[in-house]
Design an enzyme around this catalytic site. Structure first.
Site, PDB file in Angstrom:
ATOM      1  N   ALA A 146     -31.772  31.478   1.063  1.00  0.00           N
ATOM      2  CA  ALA A 146     -31.023  31.883   2.146  1.00  0.00           C
ATOM      3  C   ALA A 146     -30.243  30.937   2.432  1.00  0.00           C
ATOM      4  O   ALA A 146     -28.683  30.888   3.109  1.00  0.00           O
ATOM      5  CB  ALA A 146     -32.267  32.701   3.255  1.00  0.00           C
ATOM      6  N   ILE A 199     -29.286  38.192  -2.891  1.00  0.00           N
ATOM      7  CA  ILE A 199     -28.930  39.078  -3.422  1.00  0.00           C
ATOM      8  C   ILE A 199     -27.428  38.720  -3.081  1.00  0.00           C
ATOM      9  O   ILE A 199     -26.655  40.296  -3.611  1.00  0.00           O
ATOM     10  CB  ILE A 199     -29.678  40.516  -2.295  1.00  0.00           C
ATOM     11  CG1 ILE A 199     -29.551  40.353  -0.593  1.00  0.00           C
ATOM     12  CG2 ILE A 199     -31.008  40.493  -2.856  1.00  0.00           C
ATOM     13  CD1 ILE A 199     -29.153  41.745  -0.840  1.00  0.00           C
ATOM     14  N   ASP A 200     -26.499  37.863  -2.445  1.00  0.00           N
ATOM     15  CA  ASP A 200     -25.699  38.063  -2.040  1.00  0.00           C
ATOM     16  C   ASP A 200     -24.395  37.398  -3.592  1.00  0.00           C
ATOM     17  O   ASP A 200     -23.183  37.851  -2.555  1.00  0.00           O
ATOM     18  CB  ASP A 200     -25.585  37.427  -0.826  1.00  0.00           C
ATOM     19  CG  ASP A 200     -25.154  35.331  -1.082  1.00  0.00           C
ATOM     20  OD1 ASP A 200     -25.352  35.294  -2.376  1.00  0.00           O
ATOM     21  OD2 ASP A 200     -25.987  34.585  -0.119  1.00  0.00           O
ATOM     22  N   GLN A 250     -32.794  33.343  -4.944  1.00  0.00           N
ATOM     23  CA  GLN A 250     -33.682  34.577  -4.227  1.00  0.00           C
ATOM     24  C   GLN A 250     -32.631  35.689  -3.148  1.00  0.00           C
ATOM     25  O   GLN A 250     -33.058  36.660  -3.206  1.00  0.00           O
ATOM     26  CB  GLN A 250     -34.236  34.535  -3.057  1.00  0.00           C
ATOM     27  CG  GLN A 250     -35.479  33.074  -3.743  1.00  0.00           C
ATOM     28  CD  GLN A 250     -36.384  31.853  -2.925  1.00  0.00           C
ATOM     29  OE1 GLN A 250     -35.783  31.065  -2.311  1.00  0.00           O
ATOM     30  NE2 GLN A 250     -37.291  32.691  -1.740  1.00  0.00           N
ATOM     31  N   HIS A 277     -34.504  38.924  -6.248  1.00  0.00           N
ATOM     32  CA  HIS A 277     -34.822  39.634  -6.013  1.00  0.00           C
ATOM     33  C   HIS A 277     -33.902  40.862  -6.412  1.00  0.00           C
ATOM     34  O   HIS A 277     -33.586  41.618  -5.360  1.00  0.00           O
ATOM     35  CB  HIS A 277     -34.302  38.605  -4.658  1.00  0.00           C
ATOM     36  CG  HIS A 277     -35.680  38.759  -4.376  1.00  0.00           C
ATOM     37  ND1 HIS A 277     -35.772  37.954  -2.957  1.00  0.00           N
ATOM     38  CD2 HIS A 277     -36.948  38.310  -4.512  1.00  0.00           C
ATOM     39  CE1 HIS A 277     -37.093  37.170  -2.670  1.00  0.00           C
ATOM     40  NE2 HIS A 277     -37.631  37.380  -4.120  1.00  0.00           N
ATOM     41  N   CYS A 281     -24.872  63.420 -11.913  1.00  0.00           N
ATOM     42  CA  CYS A 281     -26.539  64.067 -11.662  1.00  0.00           C
ATOM     43  C   CYS A 281     -26.957  64.847 -10.342  1.00  0.00           C
ATOM     44  O   CYS A 281     -27.759  65.248  -9.591  1.00  0.00           O
ATOM     45  CB  CYS A 281     -27.710  63.778 -11.961  1.00  0.00           C
ATOM     46  SG  CYS A 281     -28.888  62.141 -11.188  1.00  0.00           S
ATOM     47  N   SER A 334     -37.635  27.483   1.837  1.00  0.00           N
ATOM     48  CA  SER A 334     -39.079  26.783   2.604  1.00  0.00           C
ATOM     49  C   SER A 334     -39.932  27.512   1.823  1.00  0.00           C
ATOM     50  O   SER A 334     -41.001  26.674   1.593  1.00  0.00           O
ATOM     51  CB  SER A 334     -39.197  27.933   3.772  1.00  0.00           C
ATOM     52  OG  SER A 334     -39.146  28.931   3.583  1.00  0.00           O
TER      53      SER A 334
HETATM   54 ZN   LIG Z   1     -27.374  60.308 -11.607  1.00  0.00          ZN
END
Ligand SMILES: [Zn+2]
Length: 260
Positions: A29, A110-111, A108, A126, A167, A204
């Site tokens: 992070a 997700i950006d 780590q 992640h 769906c 960390s």
């Molecule tokens: Zn679907």
């Protein structure tokens, strides 16, 4: 006698990078806080300053029961990401890779800021918010930050729950939730084992799998992080307590690289 923590100057780091055969970076992070993304769990983090319940947002059992908790967070996160740009350190790592001096980045985060900066080999342990999978039919959707489902969330004034057009099942962004397996662990483990230099940037090392992965480094490890780090000192480990951008600007200068 216990081994003392040893630091490393930017010039020393530049020399290590130049003299190593295989370099891998692992980011947390801390690399993105300078871009304006709060560390989720830190004192200024999303969990603390905003209204999200950390036990529910990234919890897969809660997601199956009630998608609202996650989508409320995701709506704010995606809106915030519209104005966020990669930091100097993201650009520096992308340039290192393009120069053939860095094998890749394990992150780590997700950006997707490593990809925005131009990094190509990125292992997202992640996951990331850039792609999604339908909970109903398992269809995979997009691998881009401008994927339609992201646009759908951005254009909605209130948190929507995005449905699969085929769906009508609920889309789950490919972010690893608590209770789910991390992604790309074997690849990350191999990259680190085969490297003679591991740069840990803005982590960390308290969260799995980064804490485990760092123990697999066969060569030297340099940790650049603001604050405490959960890694025992050793003769092959270096610790720099500081901001990643300021440090890597000096490293780039020593390597004669102009970044942005
Ligand atoms: Zn679907």
């Amino acid at each position: 006698m216990p081994i003392q923590k040893q630091s490393l100057t930017p010039a020393g780091c530049a020399e290590l990078i130049s003299s190593s055969r295989r370099v891998t970076a692992m980011s947390g992070a801390g690399i993105s806080t300078a871009a304006g993304i709060p560390d989720f769990r830190g004192p200024g983090g999303l969990y603390v300053t905003r209204r999200y319940d950390p036990d529910k947002v990234f919890n897969i059992s809660w997601f199956r029961r009630d998608h609202g908790f996650f989508y409320e967070f995701a709506h704010d996160f995606v809106t915030m990401m519209e104005t966020v740009r990669p930091t100097f350190t993201h650009h520096f790592l992308a340039r290192l890779e393009a120069s053939g001096m860095l094998r890749g980045v394990i992150t780590q985060n997700i950006d997707m800021l490593h990809q925005s900066a131009g990094s190509r080999n990125v292992v997202e342990v992640h996951g990331s918010y850039g792609s999604a999978t339908c909970c109903g039919c398992d269809r995979a959707y997009g691998a881009l930050s401008n994927a339609w489902w992201v646009r759908e969330m951005r254009s909605s004034p209130s948190p929507p729950v995005v449905q699969c057009p085929v769906c009508k099942g609920v889309l789950k962004p490919d972010v690893v939730f608590f209770g789910e397996s991390v992604k790309g662990y074997d690849e990350a483990e191999r990259m680190i084992a085969e490297s003679d230099l591991l740069l840990v940037v803005g982590s960390s090392l308290t969260v799995t799998p980064a804490s485990y992965l760092s123990l697999g480094a066969a060569g030297k490890t340099v940790v650049i992080n603001r604050g405490d780090v959960s890694l025992e000192p050793s003769s092959s480990r270096f610790f720099v307590d500081g901001e990643t951008d300021a440090y890597f600007q000096e490293v780039a200068d020593c390597l004669g690289m102009s970044i942005i």
